[in-house]
Design a protein around this motif. Structure first.
Motif, PDB file in Angstrom:
ATOM      1  N   UNK A  55      13.195 -19.086  -3.918  1.00 25.48           N
ATOM      2  CA  UNK A  55      14.619 -18.627  -4.356  1.00 25.48           C
ATOM      3  C   UNK A  55      15.364 -19.467  -3.450  1.00 25.48           C
ATOM      4  N   UNK A  57      19.897 -19.379  -2.727  1.00 28.96           N
ATOM      5  CA  UNK A  57      21.175 -18.613  -3.071  1.00 28.96           C
ATOM      6  C   UNK A  57      22.251 -19.773  -2.695  1.00 28.96           C
ATOM      7  N   UNK A  58      23.622 -19.388  -2.937  1.00 29.30           N
ATOM      8  CA  UNK A  58      24.669 -20.622  -2.701  1.00 29.30           C
ATOM      9  C   UNK A  58      24.629 -20.777  -1.211  1.00 29.30           C
ATOM     10  N   UNK A  60      25.977 -21.223   2.352  1.00 33.39           N
ATOM     11  CA  UNK A  60      27.350 -20.991   3.147  1.00 33.39           C
ATOM     12  C   UNK A  60      27.313 -21.806   4.111  1.00 33.39           C
ATOM     13  N   UNK A  61      28.452 -22.708   4.364  1.00 36.84           N
ATOM     14  CA  UNK A  61      28.387 -23.922   5.305  1.00 36.84           C
ATOM     15  C   UNK A  61      28.001 -23.838   6.719  1.00 36.84           C
ATOM     16  N   UNK A 154      15.879 -19.109   0.712  1.00 39.30           N
ATOM     17  CA  UNK A 154      16.059 -17.693   1.324  1.00 39.30           C
ATOM     18  C   UNK A 154      14.704 -16.930   0.894  1.00 39.30           C
TER      19      UNK A 154
ATOM     20  N   UNK B  29      34.770 -22.666   5.834  1.00 45.66           N
ATOM     21  CA  UNK B  29      33.992 -21.808   4.844  1.00 45.66           C
ATOM     22  C   UNK B  29      34.949 -21.871   3.482  1.00 45.66           C
ATOM     23  N   UNK B  31      33.780 -21.657   0.187  1.00 47.97           N
ATOM     24  CA  UNK B  31      33.173 -21.203  -0.968  1.00 47.97           C
ATOM     25  C   UNK B  31      32.886 -19.696  -0.870  1.00 47.97           C
ATOM     26  N   UNK B  32      33.806 -18.837  -0.504  1.00 47.92           N
ATOM     27  CA  UNK B  32      33.613 -17.463  -0.511  1.00 47.92           C
ATOM     28  C   UNK B  32      34.424 -16.466  -1.557  1.00 47.92           C
ATOM     29  N   UNK B  33      34.940 -17.331  -2.510  1.00 51.06           N
ATOM     30  CA  UNK B  33      35.635 -16.631  -3.541  1.00 51.06           C
ATOM     31  C   UNK B  33      34.522 -16.661  -4.945  1.00 51.06           C
ATOM     32  N   UNK B 159      20.034 -10.754   0.401  1.00 51.01           N
ATOM     33  CA  UNK B 159      21.000 -11.977   0.166  1.00 51.01           C
ATOM     34  C   UNK B 159      20.838 -12.351  -1.247  1.00 51.01           C
ATOM     35  N   UNK B 165      28.817 -17.350  -4.801  1.00 47.94           N
ATOM     36  CA  UNK B 165      28.921 -17.015  -3.578  1.00 47.94           C
ATOM     37  C   UNK B 165      27.801 -16.575  -2.986  1.00 47.94           C
ATOM     38  N   UNK B 166      27.544 -16.972  -1.677  1.00 47.05           N
ATOM     39  CA  UNK B 166      26.395 -16.328  -0.994  1.00 47.05           C
ATOM     40  C   UNK B 166      26.803 -14.884  -0.751  1.00 47.05           C
ATOM     41  N   UNK B 168      25.672 -11.623   1.757  1.00 47.56           N
ATOM     42  CA  UNK B 168      24.383 -11.071   2.558  1.00 47.56           C
ATOM     43  C   UNK B 168      24.874  -9.779   2.689  1.00 47.56           C
ATOM     44  N   UNK B 181      36.848 -11.857  -2.454  1.00 51.43           N
ATOM     45  CA  UNK B 181      36.571 -12.682  -1.207  1.00 51.43           C
ATOM     46  C   UNK B 181      35.509 -12.067  -0.560  1.00 51.43           C
ATOM     47  N   UNK B 184      31.902 -13.191   6.140  1.00 49.93           N
ATOM     48  CA  UNK B 184      30.779 -12.980   6.685  1.00 49.93           C
ATOM     49  C   UNK B 184      30.954 -11.980   7.931  1.00 49.93           C
ATOM     50  N   UNK B 186      30.093 -11.589  10.799  1.00 46.70           N
ATOM     51  CA  UNK B 186      30.008 -11.945  12.141  1.00 46.70           C
ATOM     52  C   UNK B 186      31.624 -12.490  12.598  1.00 46.70           C
TER      53      UNK B 186
ATOM     54  N   UNK D 145      41.398 -19.171  -3.531  1.00 44.92           N
ATOM     55  CA  UNK D 145      41.205 -20.311  -2.698  1.00 44.92           C
ATOM     56  C   UNK D 145      42.339 -21.300  -2.592  1.00 44.92           C
TER      57      UNK D 145
END
Lengths: 239, 239, 239, 239, 239, 239
Positions: A55, A57-58, A60-61, A154, B29, B31-33, B159, B165-166, B168, B181, B184, B186, D145
């Motif tokens: 599997x 998933x998109x 994340x950079x 993942x 980052x 690609x978070x939208x 996840x 968008x990924x 988690x 949006x 992450x 962290x 974005x």
């Protein structure tokens, strides 16, 4: 079980995805054809194996720099090394071929390890080389970018979607020139048996159609005359 | 931690998804939208909460008769009952709104339990009623068919991908009129802080633009004159 | 028949498309929701009527100059004038909203004649005016170009596809905020009856959920306690 | 010229995009409707102005860090400051709304400078705020974005494509609830005149249809009776 | 008529779909290329025949069990048996290849009966076998599921849309490596004649270009020198 | 410079687009693969050349009658005649293959003039003939209609988008079986050098994988053993 699996595979090797689709349709399963994937090579052999899944998933950079592959536990690499003999690696790439699902090195390794094939609803890179391997492979279209560009591996061997089809680990996966069908493991044996019978009948029909006979009454088999002829044909060893 | 979470949320409540997008862009980052989802209601309040996820795969007909909901362990129902206070339920519907992800009863229950909102990259049924709840909800478009038609709930709090968008579990999810949006976990605190500063500056710019000043030198802040004015504005309590 | 039709319509007026979708799902009909259409107005009234259909094919330039409308037999205009009282005009625009399916004059005429609504899987022009009519209308999105640009009206009241759904003349068509469901005429009465019962139950559930009860055991109704409460609720006149 | 432009605009203000589309269709121009864009606000005023264009290409990462906006020559900012009074800024975003074309600060500045509106075949960020400005704006859907994520502004006031329509600088751009039409500058005056006449006729038809008359013979005007009534209606000051 | 038809076909056999497209473009017909279909086989022969049409609508489950094929009047089977000698069966599958339009048995039967080819804007099953038949066939992509899964055959030889083109029974249908063009029957003869002339000219141009000449003045033919050379080339028997 | 260009090209000729994609990914360039284009021919040679660009906008009917080609300055024809030796003509067709970007005559001329290849994010007509030329060509799919139907050539050698990639004049364009990569000119030399090294390593890996070794530790090169073996392999002349 292993023996059953081998028997099922031998039968499925002789039938087409179209026949399987009709057989599953009769059982109320109308959504088992992986949409939009195509064979890379030109082999005439039918791909058959149990599904082993991966599997994505998109990506994340921050989690997907090139260095992640140095991790010996990276799920993409582990999936390739752990895919059992005779299984088909089926990848959920979320129908996205804008980056690759895998490339020729991984696909070659999979082949060498004894896998039965590979399917993604994304794309492969090094597609020219993969197409020349004696190994069944199915994707949407070629895609040069590394998978890290858009995909993060993942999970290994969980239920996934692939080309809009539910794929459960262990399902039987069959591929030919039309594409790929997924057969639920619990009915795989009866489907294989029924498809073999259907294939014999279709061969009979095609023989007759090629001789110039019309299809009505023959396909499906509703005319007494054709019912009897088919019976005789089978008794004479036709299949 | 809980306290930190509350502080982060208070700040994020005051900033826009556009500001967050720029802040994440600066950190690489991009690609978070969550693509293609829209708010059902017309509330002006910003949705903020930690992601609690639900994963759907395509529905296989034999596994998804209407009776499955009688199973008290059905993952869709369990996800709704287990979604923690202050969290946003984020559903991976594989960008497919041809059947519903959920309906008004489940969404109402989620609201009553204290969740902060719900997001799917599919569609909701009973969308008229959901739109009137004082509860943030985001989807692609309305969809009357029961989720069993196309979706099988398979995993809770893993996840997922949602709108490309990924997501988690635990990521901060923020929604306003532009959409949703994902931050992450962290970096959520530093992002919240920085966004609050950016918002003050944007408010200053908008005030000036509304007074008729040109944007060059002001937005971004490169002219000495505007740098000083902004400093004075902030010292005078502007935000 | 007419009387039956009226009774069916009265019942369907009180139920939602989501409830109908579940009811049809239980009967094996999983594809009766017209995909991708949305209501233009903001009326809260449910649209109910029998389908009267109009089929478009792509417009060939030589057959579709502006003058064709001078022909009093032009199928688009005839369809509008012939659509029976209480029927919904359903247009097969091949899911193509790049040119209009109709405009405010035709839609106003349809309303004046007593039709129950209009649905296209294309788009309407003059959509601002149509949105303000007290008349249910559903389309994909607004579209200014005259229908002749891309559509040629070719057939009246034949079976069509609309938004990927088979629509047969006489089917019951129901629309609300979620969109539009199509009910085969031969089961319309039993579906209307069952949906009314389902709606009462859903109202009961929503009442309980709004009071803070969890859904498990209540939705669906599997717990003894809730089964009894629901029975009592109905006996007390709940619906 | 300026005077002509003002006259043309006054007339276009009174007609709909649907009427313009039919008028252009008669002249063989069938592709002047910007596909897929929608108004952000709920204003009833028609947008009219000459096209001032901005062309985006895909953003290459190394050329589009956040710092580029510090360049006082950045084409996006320059386009906003240079868009003439009474013009509409039309942006070629390659039909891609996955990142914003602009946000509320730039749109506010454009409004303050006296522009007539803004159109993109992408999306706006801060869409909630833009929707509340007394300024016509059209896009595909909201998009948080920053434009740097996917778009690089490259050219100002060159011929572009927007929503599959060719837009040349100086073309007349008209927007209403249906969306946006583009009128070639060389025929703008005659189109405005003809559309005004067509609008009077359509008003007459709508008046009659609202009184319950059938459309055949009336729309289009082929019956002697209606031809005479329309003549009388106009003579009596109808429009 | 039959004789005319034969003459037209002989000419069309020698021209390309690209040449036909240009010829129809000159007559104002810009939308006669069936979008998105591709040849299954690798034959170099041009397909030419009159259109015989079959219309599909979405399949409703209760009307499309596997048993329907036992009905000797099933329109799909009747269409195959009734498609006249020298005609091309053109199927309106609503651009949907998620289930098959037909399979190898029906296509073989069609070939045996003397049809000139088959075109669908959906997909074929048994595509590997169909590709090997000496029979022109065009589709979007392979598709294993039986047509009953998504398509119900409803009408024979009515006007249809196929790949966004209007196809009227009797239109001339021409296919080569580019795809399929549809020529209105009323202009087929003049189009065939003109295309033959255009083809001779294009052959002349290609000969010159292959010798290294630039295209300007030669293609199109505007230079005196080339006009004379072309005249001489034709007199010398060039074509 | 010319000499440098030749050296860069010699190196790029030996590497794959997949390797280039990974190399650019490491530099933060993740969007340099032209999405959705495929090679027409079956040549195994890699296409390499500098980008020479052509920009299309949507065709407005009055500006695009067939006669426009008589203009010796028509940008499409001029682009073909001016494309420098060793360059690749890259056409921005707005991802639209519903009409052709060019046909066999222009492509043959380009080949004769010494161009290195042609790429469009639209389609070619006469695709069967183009496929047989000893000349690399890439498109989305065949398309018979003349470019005037939908495309107007407007600019030569400006920055464009092609298949969602920014292409600047002079960028290095590389094509193989996977598709086409675009390398910014300022880093082309270092990318070529690095890719050559990467290719040697990949060849080493493939040799080992073909001998049956697992990939972990070998790909990427993290195990001491493999690091040493690779060093020895290179010293022994491996590449």
């Amino acid at each position: 079980m292993k023996k059953t699996s081998t028997h099922i595979k031998e039968k499925l090797q002789q039938v087409s995805t179209a026949t399987i689709a009709t057989c599953l349709f009769k059982r109320g399963l109308k959504n088992q054809f992986i949409q939009g994937v195509t064979s890379l090579g030109s082999s005439k052999n039918t791909m058959v194996g149990e599904a082993f899944t991966l599997r994505y998933i998109p990506a994340r950079e921050d989690l997907n720099p090139i260095e992640v592959f140095k991790d010996k536990k990276h799920p993409q690499r582990v999936a390739v090394e752990n895919c059992p003999d005779g299984s088909v690696l089926v990848i959920d790439s979320r129908n996205n071929a804008r980056a690759a699902s895998a490339g020729s090195i991984l696909v070659t390794r999979l082949m060498k390890k004894g896998a039965a094939g590979i399917v993604t609803d994304g794309g492969f890179r090094d597609s020219g080389e993969i197409a020349e391997l004696p190994f069944p492979s199915y994707h949407k279209r070629p895609s040069a970018p590394t998978n890290l560009t858009l995909h993060q591996a993942i999970d290994i061997n969980v239920p996934i979607g692939c080309g809009d089809v539910a794929v459960f680990p262990g399902d039987f996966v069959v591929g030919d020139a039309d594409g790929v069908m997924v057969i639920p493991v619990n009915i795989a044996e009866e489907v294989a048996d029924e498809c073999l019978q259907m294939t014999h009948y279709e061969n009979f029909v095609l023989e007759k159609v090629n001789k110039g006979y019309p299809i009505i009454g023959l396909y499906p088999l509703t005319d007494e005359k054709w019912i009897n002829e088919f019976k005789a044909w089978k008794e004479a060893g036709g299949k």
